[in-house]
Structures are given as structure tokens and as C-alpha cells.
Write a protein that holds these residues in place. Structure first.
Motif, PDB file in Angstrom:
ATOM      1  N   SER A  22       0.613  -1.325   0.384  1.00 30.68           N
ATOM      2  CA  SER A  22      -0.020  -0.084  -0.015  1.00 30.68           C
ATOM      3  C   SER A  22       0.751   1.266   0.028  1.00 30.68           C
ATOM      4  O   SER A  22       1.951   1.462   0.803  1.00 30.68           O
ATOM      5  CB  SER A  22      -0.726  -0.489   1.124  1.00 30.68           C
ATOM      6  OG  SER A  22      -0.107  -0.568   2.149  1.00 30.68           O
ATOM      7  N   GLY A  23       0.094   2.870  -0.595  1.00 26.32           N
ATOM      8  CA  GLY A  23       1.236   4.060  -0.543  1.00 26.32           C
ATOM      9  C   GLY A  23       1.128   4.158  -1.595  1.00 26.32           C
ATOM     10  O   GLY A  23       1.454   5.458  -1.768  1.00 26.32           O
ATOM     11  N   GLY A  24       0.971   3.894  -3.041  1.00 30.17           N
ATOM     12  CA  GLY A  24       1.086   4.458  -4.355  1.00 30.17           C
ATOM     13  C   GLY A  24       0.318   5.263  -4.225  1.00 30.17           C
ATOM     14  O   GLY A  24      -0.662   5.133  -3.322  1.00 30.17           O
ATOM     15  N   ASP A  25       0.970   6.112  -5.017  1.00 33.38           N
ATOM     16  CA  ASP A  25       0.371   7.626  -4.973  1.00 33.38           C
ATOM     17  C   ASP A  25       0.786   8.429  -6.346  1.00 33.38           C
ATOM     18  O   ASP A  25       1.858   7.857  -6.647  1.00 33.38           O
ATOM     19  CB  ASP A  25      -0.081   8.280  -3.996  1.00 33.38           C
ATOM     20  CG  ASP A  25      -1.197   9.061  -3.241  1.00 33.38           C
ATOM     21  OD1 ASP A  25      -1.853   9.752  -3.043  1.00 33.38           O
ATOM     22  OD2 ASP A  25      -2.507   9.311  -4.951  1.00 33.38           O
ATOM     23  N   ARG A  72       5.377   7.106   1.153  1.00 32.49           N
ATOM     24  CA  ARG A  72       6.354   5.718   1.418  1.00 32.49           C
ATOM     25  C   ARG A  72       5.120   4.551   1.885  1.00 32.49           C
ATOM     26  O   ARG A  72       3.842   4.870   2.240  1.00 32.49           O
ATOM     27  CB  ARG A  72       5.936   5.993   3.813  1.00 32.49           C
ATOM     28  CG  ARG A  72       6.714   5.136   4.130  1.00 32.49           C
ATOM     29  CD  ARG A  72       6.805   5.298   5.521  1.00 32.49           C
ATOM     30  NE  ARG A  72       5.072   4.808   6.708  1.00 32.49           N
ATOM     31  CZ  ARG A  72       4.891   4.463   7.564  1.00 32.49           C
ATOM     32  NH1 ARG A  72       6.527   4.121   8.418  1.00 32.49           N
ATOM     33  NH2 ARG A  72       4.266   4.553   8.158  1.00 32.49           N
ATOM     34  N   LEU A  73       5.797   3.900   1.228  1.00 31.85           N
ATOM     35  CA  LEU A  73       5.343   2.789   0.551  1.00 31.85           C
ATOM     36  C   LEU A  73       5.231   1.675   2.171  1.00 31.85           C
ATOM     37  O   LEU A  73       6.280   1.265   2.489  1.00 31.85           O
ATOM     38  CB  LEU A  73       5.765   1.536  -0.597  1.00 31.85           C
ATOM     39  CG  LEU A  73       5.815   2.931  -1.696  1.00 31.85           C
ATOM     40  CD1 LEU A  73       6.308   2.112  -2.828  1.00 31.85           C
ATOM     41  CD2 LEU A  73       4.553   3.158  -1.973  1.00 31.85           C
ATOM     42  N   THR A  95      14.620   5.427   1.557  1.00 38.09           N
ATOM     43  CA  THR A  95      14.997   4.703   2.859  1.00 38.09           C
ATOM     44  C   THR A  95      14.362   3.616   3.086  1.00 38.09           C
ATOM     45  O   THR A  95      12.828   3.309   2.952  1.00 38.09           O
ATOM     46  CB  THR A  95      16.142   5.430   3.741  1.00 38.09           C
ATOM     47  OG1 THR A  95      16.404   6.159   3.774  1.00 38.09           O
ATOM     48  CG2 THR A  95      15.486   4.220   4.968  1.00 38.09           C
ATOM     49  N   ILE A  96      15.167   2.103   3.580  1.00 41.20           N
ATOM     50  CA  ILE A  96      14.301   0.880   3.219  1.00 41.20           C
ATOM     51  C   ILE A  96      14.445   0.763   4.858  1.00 41.20           C
ATOM     52  O   ILE A  96      15.079   0.152   5.826  1.00 41.20           O
ATOM     53  CB  ILE A  96      14.663  -0.244   2.662  1.00 41.20           C
ATOM     54  CG1 ILE A  96      13.663  -1.853   3.443  1.00 41.20           C
ATOM     55  CG2 ILE A  96      15.693  -0.759   3.325  1.00 41.20           C
ATOM     56  CD1 ILE A  96      13.385  -3.099   2.308  1.00 41.20           C
ATOM     57  N   SER A  97      13.045   0.220   5.655  1.00 42.29           N
ATOM     58  CA  SER A  97      13.167   0.243   7.264  1.00 42.29           C
ATOM     59  C   SER A  97      11.889  -1.347   7.506  1.00 42.29           C
ATOM     60  O   SER A  97      11.111  -1.460   6.126  1.00 42.29           O
ATOM     61  CB  SER A  97      12.578   0.657   7.820  1.00 42.29           C
ATOM     62  OG  SER A  97      11.567   1.643   7.596  1.00 42.29           O
ATOM     63  N   ARG A  98      12.135  -2.109   8.494  1.00 40.44           N
ATOM     64  CA  ARG A  98      11.188  -2.836   8.561  1.00 40.44           C
ATOM     65  C   ARG A  98      10.868  -2.668  10.052  1.00 40.44           C
ATOM     66  O   ARG A  98      11.178  -2.518  11.077  1.00 40.44           O
ATOM     67  CB  ARG A  98      11.804  -4.296   8.131  1.00 40.44           C
ATOM     68  CG  ARG A  98      13.290  -4.066   8.976  1.00 40.44           C
ATOM     69  CD  ARG A  98      14.045  -5.827   8.403  1.00 40.44           C
ATOM     70  NE  ARG A  98      14.838  -5.898   9.327  1.00 40.44           N
ATOM     71  CZ  ARG A  98      16.326  -7.398   9.347  1.00 40.44           C
ATOM     72  NH1 ARG A  98      15.943  -8.150   8.397  1.00 40.44           N
ATOM     73  NH2 ARG A  98      17.000  -7.217   9.514  1.00 40.44           N
ATOM     74  N   GLU A  99      10.104  -3.681  10.541  1.00 41.49           N
ATOM     75  CA  GLU A  99       9.478  -3.999  11.679  1.00 41.49           C
ATOM     76  C   GLU A  99       8.749  -5.332  11.424  1.00 41.49           C
ATOM     77  O   GLU A  99       8.148  -6.326  10.742  1.00 41.49           O
ATOM     78  CB  GLU A  99       7.839  -3.479  12.041  1.00 41.49           C
ATOM     79  CG  GLU A  99       7.770  -1.456  12.015  1.00 41.49           C
ATOM     80  CD  GLU A  99       6.600  -1.343  12.398  1.00 41.49           C
ATOM     81  OE1 GLU A  99       5.757  -2.077  13.543  1.00 41.49           O
ATOM     82  OE2 GLU A  99       6.180   0.118  12.047  1.00 41.49           O
ATOM     83  N   ASN A 100      10.263  -6.331  12.119  1.00 44.38           N
ATOM     84  CA  ASN A 100       9.714  -7.806  12.256  1.00 44.38           C
ATOM     85  C   ASN A 100       9.228  -8.420  12.717  1.00 44.38           C
ATOM     86  O   ASN A 100       8.815  -9.026  12.022  1.00 44.38           O
ATOM     87  CB  ASN A 100      11.522  -8.163  12.639  1.00 44.38           C
ATOM     88  CG  ASN A 100      12.468  -7.926  11.787  1.00 44.38           C
ATOM     89  OD1 ASN A 100      12.700  -7.484  10.336  1.00 44.38           O
ATOM     90  ND2 ASN A 100      13.751  -7.980  12.505  1.00 44.38           N
ATOM     91  N   GLN A 125      10.404   4.583   2.739  1.00 36.08           N
ATOM     92  CA  GLN A 125      10.591   6.258   2.643  1.00 36.08           C
ATOM     93  C   GLN A 125      11.277   6.314   1.868  1.00 36.08           C
ATOM     94  O   GLN A 125      12.189   6.398   1.142  1.00 36.08           O
ATOM     95  CB  GLN A 125      11.138   6.201   3.746  1.00 36.08           C
ATOM     96  CG  GLN A 125      10.872   8.139   3.815  1.00 36.08           C
ATOM     97  CD  GLN A 125       9.239   8.321   4.093  1.00 36.08           C
ATOM     98  OE1 GLN A 125       8.662   8.226   4.801  1.00 36.08           O
ATOM     99  NE2 GLN A 125       9.016   9.893   3.137  1.00 36.08           N
ATOM    100  N   MET A 126      10.390   7.259  -0.060  1.00 34.06           N
ATOM    101  CA  MET A 126      10.239   8.165  -0.472  1.00 34.06           C
ATOM    102  C   MET A 126      10.105   9.273  -1.026  1.00 34.06           C
ATOM    103  O   MET A 126       9.521   9.817  -0.877  1.00 34.06           O
ATOM    104  CB  MET A 126      10.018   7.553  -1.905  1.00 34.06           C
ATOM    105  CG  MET A 126      10.190   5.314  -1.928  1.00 34.06           C
ATOM    106  SD  MET A 126       9.138   5.124  -3.802  1.00 34.06           S
ATOM    107  CE  MET A 126       7.314   5.819  -3.530  1.00 34.06           C
ATOM    108  N   ASN A 127      11.825  10.145  -0.552  1.00 30.28           N
ATOM    109  CA  ASN A 127      12.144  11.303  -0.277  1.00 30.28           C
ATOM    110  C   ASN A 127      13.287  12.039  -1.940  1.00 30.28           C
ATOM    111  O   ASN A 127      13.455  11.497  -2.623  1.00 30.28           O
ATOM    112  CB  ASN A 127      12.939  11.593   0.419  1.00 30.28           C
ATOM    113  CG  ASN A 127      12.549  11.275   1.861  1.00 30.28           C
ATOM    114  OD1 ASN A 127      11.352  11.372   2.084  1.00 30.28           O
ATOM    115  ND2 ASN A 127      12.824  11.479   2.609  1.00 30.28           N
ATOM    116  N   SER A 128      12.683  13.455  -1.733  1.00 29.06           N
ATOM    117  CA  SER A 128      12.739  13.702  -3.104  1.00 29.06           C
ATOM    118  C   SER A 128      13.050  12.889  -5.129  1.00 29.06           C
ATOM    119  O   SER A 128      13.098  13.192  -5.457  1.00 29.06           O
ATOM    120  CB  SER A 128      13.986  14.253  -3.673  1.00 29.06           C
ATOM    121  OG  SER A 128      14.566  15.109  -1.900  1.00 29.06           O
TER     122      SER A 128
END
Length: 121
Positions: free
Chosen positions: A7-10, A19-20, A68-73, A81-84
Motif C-alpha cells: 500500500s501507499g502508492g499515489d 512511504r510504501l 530508505t528501507i526499514s522494517r518491523e520484524n 520511504q521515498m524522498n526527493s
């Protein structure tokens, strides 16, 4: 069975942020790798960012310093997180996971349904 839901595409303006998220559910024993790929019309699917088995990250050169890729295991969830954002970031973004779903089970690759990211010019 395993499912990956994104989810999160726009639609976003150049320079904007998005942020996806991707959540894996179902029978999961061990996730070996998980990350994001993208595919623009008429182009090959390419790696954007991923976590390896060791927890290190890989990024495409084109997104380094911006994504930036992140996770909640505990939630089997990864984020991007996609910026600029740039017009060339326009693509369908797919979540991918390499995992085994049970003890002694085979390693398999799973894909989400994709979410559209459009960066206007």
C-alpha cells in the motif's frame, strides 16, 4: 499460503515524498530477504532496495540518498520511504520476499500485487 500486501502508492509532485508499506502474512518460518522492486512501462523490473539475510541493505544507485528501507520484524512488514521523488521514479512498485514457510520447507520467492507510484513533471 503466504501473501504480500502493499500500500501507499499515489500521485506526487517532483520533490515530494511517499512511504510504501508491505506486510507478509500466512505461513512464515524464516524470511531470508525482503525488499522492493519497480517496473516502468516498457522497462525491465529492477531492484530498488532490499534487506539481505544478514540484515544489511542494498540500494539501486539511482535511489541512494533519497530512499530508505526499514522494517518491523514483529509485523513482517517492510517500508520504503521515498524522498526527493523524480519523474523517473514513476513505476509500479512490487514487494518481494524470499522465505521458507515451514521447517524443512523450500526457499521460495513471493511477490505482492504492486502499487502505482506516479511522479508528475
Amino acid at each position: 499460503q503466504v501473501q504480500l500486501v502493499e500500500s501507499g502508492g499515489d500521485l506526487v509532485q517532483p520533490g515530494g515524498s511517499l512511504r510504501l508499506s508491505c506486510t507478509a502474512s500466512g505461513s512464515i518460518f524464516t524470511i531470508y530477504a525482503m525488499g522492493w522492486y519497480r517496473q516502468a512501462p516498457g522497462k525491465l523490473r529492477e531492484l530498488v532496495a532490499r534487506f539481505t539475510t544478514s540484515g544489511s541493505t542494498n540500494y539501486a544507485d539511482s535511489v541512494k540518498g533519497r530512499f530508505t528501507i526499514s522494517r518491523e520484524n514483529a509485523k513482517n512488514t517492510v517500508y520504503l520511504q521515498m524522498n526527493s521523488l523524480k519523474p523517473e521514479d514513476t513505476a509500479v512498485y512490487y514487494c518481494n520476499a524470499a522465505l521458507i514457510s515451514s521447517y524443512d520447507g523450500p526457499l521460495r520467492s513471493y511477490w505482492g500485487q504492486g502499487t502505482q507510484v506516479t511522479v508528475s513533471s
